[in-house]
Design an enzyme around this catalytic site. Structure first.
Site, PDB file in Angstrom:
ATOM      1  N   HIS A  75       0.845  -1.189   0.000  1.00 43.60           N
ATOM      2  CA  HIS A  75       0.000   0.000   0.000  1.00 43.60           C
ATOM      3  C   HIS A  75       0.884   1.245   0.000  1.00 43.60           C
ATOM      4  O   HIS A  75       1.830   1.343   0.780  1.00 43.60           O
ATOM      5  CB  HIS A  75      -0.905   0.031   1.233  1.00 43.60           C
ATOM      6  N   TYR A 202      -9.303   5.388   7.312  1.00 40.54           N
ATOM      7  CA  TYR A 202      -9.467   5.792   8.701  1.00 40.54           C
ATOM      8  C   TYR A 202     -10.589   6.831   8.738  1.00 40.54           C
ATOM      9  O   TYR A 202     -10.432   7.931   8.200  1.00 40.54           O
ATOM     10  CB  TYR A 202      -8.182   6.401   9.256  1.00 40.54           C
ATOM     11  N   PRO A 293      -3.878   0.123  18.528  1.00 42.73           N
ATOM     12  CA  PRO A 293      -3.616  -0.299  17.151  1.00 42.73           C
ATOM     13  C   PRO A 293      -3.823   0.788  16.102  1.00 42.73           C
ATOM     14  O   PRO A 293      -3.555   0.550  14.922  1.00 42.73           O
ATOM     15  CB  PRO A 293      -4.602  -1.454  16.942  1.00 42.73           C
ATOM     16  N   LYS A 297       1.466  -0.075  15.035  1.00 41.58           N
ATOM     17  CA  LYS A 297       2.851  -0.142  15.491  1.00 41.58           C
ATOM     18  C   LYS A 297       3.217  -1.379  16.304  1.00 41.58           C
ATOM     19  O   LYS A 297       4.408  -1.653  16.495  1.00 41.58           O
ATOM     20  CB  LYS A 297       3.171   1.106  16.341  1.00 41.58           C
ATOM     21  N   TYR A 384       4.090   6.759  10.127  1.00 40.97           N
ATOM     22  CA  TYR A 384       3.282   5.598   9.778  1.00 40.97           C
ATOM     23  C   TYR A 384       4.120   4.535   9.072  1.00 40.97           C
ATOM     24  O   TYR A 384       3.990   3.343   9.345  1.00 40.97           O
ATOM     25  CB  TYR A 384       2.128   6.033   8.869  1.00 40.97           C
TER      26      TYR A 384
END
Length: 390
Positions: A75, A202, A293, A297, A384
């Site tokens: 991704h 998200y 979550p 990580k 990220y």
């Protein structure tokens, strides 16, 4: 009961313990891995799996990426959705890095297969685990094996990779724990339906956060924010899909529904324990830290710990140089706190706090800033994908 001998005793056959054993073996260091649960349980326990670029590189360098390179889904960004709009953050453009979807369950399968193929000893289904003399030059790992035989293994070093509820952290005296409990949990499902998105979504919503993740091209992983302490029995499949549809709703876009294979509720917490070493006992992974979550990580921190610990133990046990082992806790904790902050920040930005209109406006302001400002987007992207300085 005779005393056996190994160089590194490893408690826990999760990603941290198994990867540590593998990396040590590549450098000629022997180990014994022990695990409370059965092999079947370890290989079927469902966990998310979003891998940072550094995690993928570590697995490739260790010769563990044969299936990952075939089945992993790369991704190049994520979507942030809020106030009826969906915005894409392009990681390739922002930081020239990507992430990869490959479930932790599959990593564990790969690691177990690799260790057993190499003749590595892994004792599953053990009980009564304990450690002693960790402040001496010969710490001892004791346990009862699956056949009921008591075993004692004298080690040069013991690595506690046995998770949040394991015995390793309790063996470290004068622990200082930093903890933040969140007033919400995640309800996660695995559904037999093709993902409705090419990359993770998200979603900030007044009713609560939602996340659309991916397991495979034919299986979706989705999450809903629910109150802390919520019982899974109060969430029928129909109620779950109704809430997912509402929180992801966007004109011109459709959320596909399908049979829900699994569903569970996970509490949300941030937890960091120090020190990560006492004598010849070293902690790695969830034994030392837990992150919510939201920032993806947890698994990556475990791999990061092991990527530091393995060469430190090799330098000490093979080459006689303890300097990397001595600085392991400090170096690991820098990365841990960076990831802890990022995970907290993502969690605070995206989860609804009922009745707190002021907080909602702050969240929307932050989301607008992240999606409109390139420097802000770069900050999110480098954290990220795992490229942010510790």
């Amino acid at each position: 009961m005779g005393v056996e001998r190994t160089q590194v005793g490893i408690i826990g056959a999760g990603p941290a313990g198994l990867l540590l054993s593998h990396l040590l073996a590549l450098a000629g260091i022997e180990s014994v891995v022990v695990e409370l649960r059965s092999r079947q349980h370890c290989e079927q326990r469902q966990r998310a799996g979003l891998l940072e670029a550094g995690t993928v590189a570590t697995l490739r360098d260790a010769g563990l990426a044969k299936r990952l390179d075939v089945e992993g889904i790369e991704h190049g960004g994520i979507y942030l959705q809020y106030a009826g709009e969906r915005h894409h953050l392009d990681f390739r453009d922002l930081v020239d890095r990507t992430v990869t979807i490959y479930a932790q369950t599959e990593i564990v399968k790969d690691l177990i297969a690799a260790r057993l193929a190499a003749g590595q000893r892994i004792d599953f289904s053990i009980t009564d685990t304990s450690v002693s003399d960790v402040d001496s030059s010969r710490p001892v790992l004791r346990y009862v094996d699956e056949a009921g035989a008591a075993r004692a293994v004298e080690c040069d070093v013991i690595a506690g990779c046995d998770g949040f509820h394991g015995i390793s952290r309790a063996a470290v005296p004068d622990v200082v724990a930093y903890e933040r409990a969140y007033p919400f949990s995640w309800l996660g499902i695995i559904a037999d339906v093709a993902p409705s998105t090419d990359e993770l979504i998200y979603a900030h919503h007044p009713d609560g956060f939602a996340l659309h993740s991916v397991r495979t091209p034919h299986v979706s992983r989705l999450y809903l924010q629910v109150p802390a302490g919520e019982a899974i029995g109060s969430w029928s499949d129909e109620r779950i899909w109704e809430n997912l549809q509402k929180r992801f709703a966007l004109p011109g876009w459709t959320l596909r529904e399908g049979p829900i294979r699994e569903k569970a509720i996970t509490p949300m917490r941030s937890f960091v324990s120090t020190p990560m070493r006492y004598g010849r006992l070293f902690l790695a992974g969830d034994a030392a830290h837990i992150v919510p979550p939201t920032g993806a990580k947890g698994l990556n921190l475990a791999v990061s710990d092991v990527a530091l610990l393995a060469p430190a133990l090799v330098a000490w046990l093979r080459d006689g140089d303890p300097s990397l082992a001595d600085t392991y806790p400090e170096r690991a904790l820098r990365r841990v706190w960076r990831a802890t902050h990022f995970s907290w920040w993502m969690t605070q930005m995206l989860h609804a706090v009922p009745g707190d209109a002021f907080n909602t406006q702050l969240q929307l302001s932050q989301l607008r800033y992240v999606t409109a400002s390139r420097p802000a987007a770069v900050t999110l992207a480098e954290n990220y994908t795992g490229s942010a300085p510790a």
